[in-house]
Design a protein around this motif. Sequence first.
Motif, PDB file in Angstrom:
ATOM      1  N   SER A 223       0.804  -1.222   0.000  1.00 37.78           N
ATOM      2  CA  SER A 223       0.000   0.000   0.000  1.00 37.78           C
ATOM      3  C   SER A 223       0.841   1.279   0.000  1.00 37.78           C
ATOM      4  CB  SER A 223      -0.951   0.016   1.200  1.00 37.78           C
ATOM      5  OG  SER A 223      -0.246   0.193   2.404  1.00 37.78           O
ATOM      6  N   ALA A 224       2.063   1.232   0.507  1.00 40.86           N
ATOM      7  CA  ALA A 224       2.896   2.442   0.571  1.00 40.86           C
ATOM      8  C   ALA A 224       3.191   3.031  -0.810  1.00 40.86           C
ATOM      9  CB  ALA A 224       4.183   2.156   1.336  1.00 40.86           C
ATOM     10  N   PRO A 225       3.715   2.252  -1.772  1.00 39.78           N
ATOM     11  CA  PRO A 225       3.954   2.861  -3.082  1.00 39.78           C
ATOM     12  C   PRO A 225       2.673   3.227  -3.830  1.00 39.78           C
ATOM     13  CG  PRO A 225       4.598   0.547  -3.115  1.00 39.78           C
ATOM     14  CD  PRO A 225       4.233   0.896  -1.707  1.00 39.78           C
ATOM     15  N   ILE A 226       1.610   2.479  -3.596  1.00 42.29           N
ATOM     16  CA  ILE A 226       0.333   2.824  -4.229  1.00 42.29           C
ATOM     17  C   ILE A 226      -0.141   4.180  -3.713  1.00 42.29           C
ATOM     18  CG2 ILE A 226      -2.107   2.200  -4.418  1.00 42.29           C
ATOM     19  CD1 ILE A 226      -1.210  -0.742  -4.389  1.00 42.29           C
ATOM     20  N   SER A 227      -0.072   4.386  -2.400  1.00 37.91           N
ATOM     21  CA  SER A 227      -0.465   5.665  -1.809  1.00 37.91           C
ATOM     22  C   SER A 227       0.418   6.799  -2.311  1.00 37.91           C
ATOM     23  CB  SER A 227      -0.369   5.598  -0.286  1.00 37.91           C
ATOM     24  OG  SER A 227      -1.275   4.682   0.230  1.00 37.91           O
ATOM     25  N   PHE A 228       1.704   6.517  -2.441  1.00 36.34           N
ATOM     26  CA  PHE A 228       2.644   7.543  -2.896  1.00 36.34           C
ATOM     27  C   PHE A 228       2.270   8.059  -4.285  1.00 36.34           C
ATOM     28  CE2 PHE A 228       6.656   8.920  -4.834  1.00 36.34           C
ATOM     29  CZ  PHE A 228       7.037   9.880  -3.909  1.00 36.34           C
ATOM     30  N   VAL A 229       1.874   7.167  -5.164  1.00 31.99           N
ATOM     31  CA  VAL A 229       1.537   7.553  -6.537  1.00 31.99           C
ATOM     32  C   VAL A 229       0.111   8.097  -6.630  1.00 31.99           C
ATOM     33  CG1 VAL A 229       1.208   6.666  -8.876  1.00 31.99           C
ATOM     34  CG2 VAL A 229       3.174   5.924  -7.534  1.00 31.99           C
ATOM     35  N   VAL A 230      -0.845   7.389  -6.054  1.00 33.93           N
ATOM     36  CA  VAL A 230      -2.257   7.735  -6.222  1.00 33.93           C
ATOM     37  C   VAL A 230      -2.640   9.007  -5.463  1.00 33.93           C
ATOM     38  CG1 VAL A 230      -4.609   6.924  -5.771  1.00 33.93           C
ATOM     39  CG2 VAL A 230      -2.913   5.353  -6.702  1.00 33.93           C
ATOM     40  N   LEU A 231      -2.058   9.212  -4.294  1.00 27.17           N
ATOM     41  CA  LEU A 231      -2.458  10.340  -3.444  1.00 27.17           C
ATOM     42  C   LEU A 231      -1.520  11.540  -3.559  1.00 27.17           C
ATOM     43  CD1 LEU A 231      -3.525   8.397  -0.234  1.00 27.17           C
ATOM     44  CD2 LEU A 231      -4.939   9.164  -2.133  1.00 27.17           C
TER      45      LEU A 231
ATOM     46  N   ARG B 270      -1.684  14.771  -1.141  1.00 26.74           N
ATOM     47  CA  ARG B 270      -0.544  15.021  -0.258  1.00 26.74           C
ATOM     48  C   ARG B 270      -0.016  16.438  -0.449  1.00 26.74           C
ATOM     49  NH1 ARG B 270       2.069  10.904  -1.638  1.00 26.74           N
ATOM     50  NH2 ARG B 270       3.373  11.873  -3.226  1.00 26.74           N
ATOM     51  N   ASP B 271       0.025  16.911  -1.688  1.00 27.00           N
ATOM     52  CA  ASP B 271       0.470  18.278  -1.956  1.00 27.00           C
ATOM     53  C   ASP B 271      -0.492  19.296  -1.336  1.00 27.00           C
ATOM     54  OD1 ASP B 271       2.663  17.340  -3.315  1.00 27.00           O
ATOM     55  OD2 ASP B 271       1.773  17.598  -5.314  1.00 27.00           O
ATOM     56  N   ARG B 272      -1.801  19.035  -1.420  1.00 28.81           N
ATOM     57  CA  ARG B 272      -2.781  19.924  -0.795  1.00 28.81           C
ATOM     58  C   ARG B 272      -2.603  19.965   0.723  1.00 28.81           C
ATOM     59  NH1 ARG B 272      -7.537  17.402  -3.158  1.00 28.81           N
ATOM     60  NH2 ARG B 272      -7.002  17.627  -5.324  1.00 28.81           N
TER      61      ARG B 272
END
Length: 99
Positions: A48-56, A60-62
């Motif tokens: 889930s960590a790399p998926i979250s990194f790409v998808v979110l 995350r920037d907001r």
Amino acid sequence: MLRYTLMRLGIFAGCLLVVWGLVYSGVVPRGLGDSNLLWVLLLSLVISAPISFVVLRKERDRASVQIVQKVDRVKANLEANRSQEDLPDDTARAQGQPS
């Protein structure tokens, strides 16, 4: 920030269900002895960590912008309070009066 955290937990929960299904169907090997739950949790976290990194990324920037704005506001308030406290003291010192 709460939205990002909930979205990240949702991705983890989805990965947990998928990994759990794969482990119990025999596609992915089970853990050693009684460590099966730990194996499923760890594998879900790693996936889930790399998926979250790409998808979110946008979320995350907001969240990052909101945090930076809040920190800047707190710094400005602290600086304003500091200058408010220093002004009477500086005035008294300039006039030669004890503070």
